[in-house]
Enzyme design. Sequence first.
Site, short mmCIF file in Angstrom:
data_model
loop_
_atom_site.label_atom_id
_atom_site.label_comp_id
_atom_site.label_asym_id
_atom_site.label_seq_id
_atom_site.Cartn_x
_atom_site.Cartn_y
_atom_site.Cartn_z
N SER A 142 25.53 42.23 31.19
CA SER A 142 24.75 43.46 31.08
C SER A 142 25.65 44.69 31.09
CB SER A 142 23.76 43.54 32.25
OG SER A 142 23.16 44.82 32.34
N TYR A 167 21.44 43.73 40.81
CA TYR A 167 21.37 43.10 39.49
C TYR A 167 22.72 43.13 38.80
CZ TYR A 167 20.38 42.60 34.51
OH TYR A 167 20.41 42.22 33.19
#
Length: 352
Positions: A142, A167
């Site tokens: 990501s 995350y």
Amino acid sequence: MKILVTGTAGFIGFHLAKRLAERGDEVFGLDSINDYYDVRLKYARLKEAGIAEEDIGYGKYVASSKYNNYRFVQLKLEDRENLFNLFRAQQFDAVCNLAAQAGVRYSLENPYAYIDSNIMGFLNILEGCRQYNVDNLCFASSSSVYGLNTKVPFSTKDNVDHPVSLYAATKKADELMAHTYSHLYAIRATGLRFFTVYGPWGRPDMAYYKFVKAAFEDKPIEVYNNGEMQRDFTYIDDIVEGVVRVIDKPAEPSSDFATNPSPDRSSAPYRIYNIGNNYPIRILDLIEIIENILRKRIEIITLPKEKADMTLTYADTSAFKINIGFSSSVSLESGMNCFIDWFRYYQNILLN
């Protein structure tokens, strides 16, 4: 090629599985179908690929009615026993891991879900590859791993040691775990740092989706940091094309790593790439694009920036273009037109 794609009830996984099936690969899709967001959308994606909701059961293999080379199973990555049984039975040539607990803000509310899925689940994928001789692995990372980095555009050659959300920390951990398995077991592993993926069948927790939904319902939208945050929006078709090319061109060791080390490659068969549009756009400009398409004004409620939010994402995609031979091309205006057309179609599905 026989390929396991995880996360196929999700946004990117759904599109990738269809693309691979349509080009003739034997595809096995996997998803837990959790309720992080409305499961009706997840089941609708599966239905679009020929997997009927009434046929799905945990651990049950379901054949697509649309593609004779696509099967699906509902399974959690954390379910090591059943996941390994799948690896053992299917003998995959390649694995593309797109399953994960997504969402930056949700990681503040439910941190354990991220450890279970993104750490333990990914470890099970790595062990499945090791134990059952799969040496071609690509996996979703990501843009959030860039965290507090201020140098732009974000380059895979830069260190990413200061994440601002759990995350992001799990995605960084996945990259390190993949490198370890690449080094120890010669698994050809490529991590892909996706930048703000959008498009038809997208995630309803994403800002662009929320804005369009609110506009259709004549409701105000909540915008953080006065709309001054910028995102490198990347259309789903560009993402899928990039992933397919990576599956077809697994990572190789870098012969000059000892004399020219870099965080994005290794003496092991390991690579990290950005997949983005290489063009950040302000959230306020995104809203203006939506207003122009819909020909209506959207009421904005401004909120302060949250600590877990990044102010800017901006991808340096030069390495991907050089090594993989692809760069994104879909403009935000064109992509949002396609998304809004799909959104109208999907709303009709929900009403019927």
